[in-house]
Motif scaffolding. Structure first.
Motif, PDB file in Angstrom:
ATOM      1  N   ALA A 285     -52.265   6.750 -35.660  1.00 18.94           N
ATOM      2  CA  ALA A 285     -51.819   6.310 -36.989  1.00 18.94           C
ATOM      3  C   ALA A 285     -52.325   4.895 -37.284  1.00 18.94           C
ATOM      4  O   ALA A 285     -52.487   4.500 -38.431  1.00 18.94           O
ATOM      5  N   GLU A 286     -52.600   4.172 -36.217  1.00 16.69           N
ATOM      6  CA  GLU A 286     -53.077   2.800 -36.344  1.00 16.69           C
ATOM      7  C   GLU A 286     -54.411   2.709 -37.063  1.00 16.69           C
ATOM      8  O   GLU A 286     -54.707   1.749 -37.771  1.00 16.69           O
ATOM      9  N   HIS A 287     -55.236   3.740 -36.881  1.00 11.64           N
ATOM     10  CA  HIS A 287     -56.590   3.736 -37.446  1.00 11.64           C
ATOM     11  C   HIS A 287     -56.735   4.742 -38.586  1.00 11.64           C
ATOM     12  O   HIS A 287     -57.810   5.291 -38.807  1.00 11.64           O
ATOM     13  N   SER A 288     -55.652   4.976 -39.302  1.00 16.51           N
ATOM     14  CA  SER A 288     -55.691   5.953 -40.398  1.00 16.51           C
ATOM     15  C   SER A 288     -56.664   5.541 -41.508  1.00 16.51           C
ATOM     16  O   SER A 288     -57.240   6.388 -42.186  1.00 16.51           O
ATOM     17  N   ASP A 289     -56.866   4.217 -41.682  1.00 18.15           N
ATOM     18  CA  ASP A 289     -57.794   3.743 -42.717  1.00 18.15           C
ATOM     19  C   ASP A 289     -59.221   4.182 -42.428  1.00 18.15           C
ATOM     20  O   ASP A 289     -59.982   4.548 -43.342  1.00 18.15           O
ATOM     21  N   ILE A 290     -59.617   4.204 -41.119  1.00 16.05           N
ATOM     22  CA  ILE A 290     -60.964   4.648 -40.750  1.00 16.05           C
ATOM     23  C   ILE A 290     -61.095   6.152 -40.955  1.00 16.05           C
ATOM     24  O   ILE A 290     -62.108   6.639 -41.467  1.00 16.05           O
TER      25      ILE A 290
ATOM     26  N   GLU B  30     -60.150   7.177 -25.691  1.00 15.98           N
ATOM     27  CA  GLU B  30     -59.244   6.095 -26.083  1.00 15.98           C
ATOM     28  C   GLU B  30     -59.458   5.739 -27.552  1.00 15.98           C
ATOM     29  O   GLU B  30     -60.591   5.513 -27.984  1.00 15.98           O
ATOM     30  N   SER B  31     -58.380   5.694 -28.320  1.00 18.30           N
ATOM     31  CA  SER B  31     -58.483   5.457 -29.766  1.00 18.30           C
ATOM     32  C   SER B  31     -59.095   4.096 -30.089  1.00 18.30           C
ATOM     33  O   SER B  31     -59.832   3.964 -31.073  1.00 18.30           O
ATOM     34  N   GLN B  32     -58.818   3.067 -29.261  1.00 17.93           N
ATOM     35  CA  GLN B  32     -59.366   1.732 -29.536  1.00 17.93           C
ATOM     36  C   GLN B  32     -60.886   1.687 -29.360  1.00 17.93           C
ATOM     37  O   GLN B  32     -61.545   0.794 -29.888  1.00 17.93           O
ATOM     38  N   ASP B  33     -61.440   2.642 -28.600  1.00 21.71           N
ATOM     39  CA  ASP B  33     -62.899   2.745 -28.460  1.00 21.71           C
ATOM     40  C   ASP B  33     -63.478   3.711 -29.490  1.00 21.71           C
ATOM     41  O   ASP B  33     -64.569   3.484 -30.026  1.00 21.71           O
TER      42      ASP B  33
ATOM     43  N   GLU C 102     -71.920  11.802 -28.132  1.00 17.17           N
ATOM     44  CA  GLU C 102     -71.472  10.729 -27.243  1.00 17.17           C
ATOM     45  C   GLU C 102     -70.113  10.183 -27.675  1.00 17.17           C
ATOM     46  O   GLU C 102     -69.257   9.884 -26.845  1.00 17.17           O
ATOM     47  N   LEU C 103     -69.914  10.083 -28.976  1.00 21.43           N
ATOM     48  CA  LEU C 103     -68.655   9.557 -29.508  1.00 21.43           C
ATOM     49  C   LEU C 103     -67.483  10.470 -29.156  1.00 21.43           C
ATOM     50  O   LEU C 103     -66.378  10.001 -28.861  1.00 21.43           O
TER      51      LEU C 103
ATOM     52  N   HIS D 245     -62.062  16.320 -33.174  1.00 20.49           N
ATOM     53  CA  HIS D 245     -61.929  16.297 -31.713  1.00 20.49           C
ATOM     54  C   HIS D 245     -61.514  14.933 -31.174  1.00 20.49           C
ATOM     55  O   HIS D 245     -61.342  14.777 -29.964  1.00 20.49           O
ATOM     56  N   GLY D 246     -61.361  13.951 -32.051  1.00 18.39           N
ATOM     57  CA  GLY D 246     -61.026  12.601 -31.611  1.00 18.39           C
ATOM     58  C   GLY D 246     -59.545  12.433 -31.323  1.00 18.39           C
ATOM     59  O   GLY D 246     -58.714  13.268 -31.710  1.00 18.39           O
TER      60      GLY D 246
END
Length: 466
Positions: A175-180, A113-116, A107-108, A170-171
């Protein structure tokens, strides 16, 4: 609590799942109202072929809450339980854990969208880490139980790592969410070190060969499913009746052919070329119409009858857990149940198009005997692949034109189709319960699945849609 769950699986499939307890008698019907413009009917879609290739079912024992079977207090004193009981609880936890992580990751991966995507990925990785930690706290100390635990631990560690890496690969890039991303990769590295360095579950040669490690994990998954996934014995019904219908159709055709031959012999004197040609024509027509007559007769005789029977057995004890009958057929308008027809009458006027109705029904009778220790319910999941439906659809070729400040631009639009789906659930002698869905799809994917309002006089059933 929802009686039925509805989920979109992959791009072009829909999954229904529900649970049943001992003694339950339940029938579950699905009516697919397919627009005539989709060109799907008994001539273009063979029901039997679709059943075997497009409908995938899985029946297994079920327990509410992934952590319940193993990590709660009933496993505080493992030495008070038998080896078989321990293995059953262990397998139930490991199997449901694997199914859950696979479903959630699937599902993921549909989020674009990266924010989701990334907050959901972060939550998923935290849940995985927490469940693995709880699972390992209950590692048995006795040697005879350890091998079962190690098999499950090895597989869950590898499978969780693979699902997280696949989801990340596949996501959407951000760069904003590189920490995750780094956090998820760190968890995957940690699990790899746990298996290969700390526990040494797999040999060096196995780790270095992708085929060997993949096949080993498939074997471990089959071991985990032992005692949880029910063994299915499927049997086609009406085999003898079909032979009788074939014989009767052949007999009727031969009766007509014989009468024509006698008439031809009386009309022509002696063995002439004309007589031979007439006989050839008669036999030719026999071959042409014999199959058509047989098919028409068989469809009439088979109408309304179940096509298959299924016995579900416990893989450990071989005891019968449930018996099922399965129907799959195209319905004539006069064969559609009154309440289902009433539901479809309440469609918006613009959606009232000619349709073909494909009916699927499964009737289940669960045994009255208690299940194996630790199991209170069985879960049935049925996945319908809509690829055979989409095969006949047109690709979108139209364009929409816009004018702005004297400049004309256009954008391509896709051709979408909408099929209606009515679900009917009946438990024992209780009144039937209904639900209606609209499935919007194009040639390559399902766009959305929405539940529609029912008429006031129709009893709805509790539904959970993801």
């Amino acid at each position: 609590m929802a009686k039925v769950k509805v989920k979109q699986e992959e791009a072009l499939s829909v999954k229904f799942s529900h649970q049943m307890e001992t003694g339950d008698q339940r029938s579950f019907d699905l009516y697919f109202f397919l627009p005539s413009e989709m060109w799907i009917d008994s001539k273009t879609l063979d029901e039997e072929a679709y059943y075997h290739s497009g409908i995938v079912g899985r029946r297994s024992y079920y327990s509410k809450g992934l952590h319940l079977p193993l990590v709660q207090s009933r496993f505080a004193s493992l030495n008070k339980r038998t080896l078989e009981e321990f293995r059953l609880y262990l397998n139930l936890f490991a199997y449901q854990f694997a199914v859950a992580i696979e479903t959630d990751a699937k599902e993921l991966r549909q989020k674009s969208e990266s924010q989701d995507f990334y907050p959901a990925l972060n939550d998923l990785s935290e849940q995985v880490a927490q469940l693995l930690k709880k699972f390992r706290r209950n590692e048995p100390s006795e040697e005879k139980w350890k091998s079962y635990f190690e098999h499950a631990d090895n597989y869950l560690s590898w499978f969780c790592e693979q699902q997280l890496l696949k989801t990340l690969a596949h996501g959407p890039r951000s760069a904003e969410h590189s920490d995750i991303s780094e956090k998820v990769i760190a968890l995957c590295r940690s699990e790899n070190d746990y298996r290969e360095v700390e526990k040494r579950y797999n040999s060096t040669s196995t780790r270095q060969d992708a085929n060997r490690i993949s096949n080993k994990m498939l074997l471990l998954r089959r071991l985990i499913q032992q005692g949880v996934v029910l063994k299915e014995e499927l049997k086609p019904l009406g085999v003898g009746l079909k032979k009788f219908v074939t014989g009767l159709a052949t007999g009727l055709v031969m009766l007509v052919v014989s009468a024509l031959i006698f008439k031809a012999q009386g009309f022509f004197n002696g063995l002439t070329l004309t007589l031979l040609l007439t006989l050839a024509v008669i036999y030719g027509f026999r071959e042409i119409f014999k199959e058509d007559i047989r098919n028409v007769m068989w469809r009439i005789v088979q109408r309304g009858r179940p096509r298959w029977s299924r016995i579900l057995r416990d893989t450990t004890t071989q005891a019968v857990v449930a018996k099922q009958l399965v129907w799959l057929e195209f319905l004539r308008p006069q064969d559609i149940p009154k309440n289902v027809a009433e539901i479809m009458k309440h469609r918006h006027s613009q959606n009232k198009v000619d349709t073909t109705v494909l009916h699927y029904r499964i009737a289940t009778k669960v045994t009255n005997k208690p299940f194996e220790a630790g199991y209170s319910q069985i879960q049935e999941q049925v996945n319908f692949n809509l690829v055979p439906f989409a095969r006949h659809l047109e690709r979108g070729k139209a364009k929409i034109y816009h004018e702005s400040d004297g400049k004309i631009s256009n954008e391509s639009v896709e051709r979408r189709y909408q099929l209606n789906l009515v679900a009917v659930l009946k438990d024992g002698k209780a009144p039937a319960e209904y639900a209606r869905f609209k499935v919007t799809m194009n040639r390559s994917s399902i766009i959305e699945i929405t539940e529609s309002k029912l008429p006031d006089n129709i009893n709805p059933f509790t539904i959970e849609q993801d």
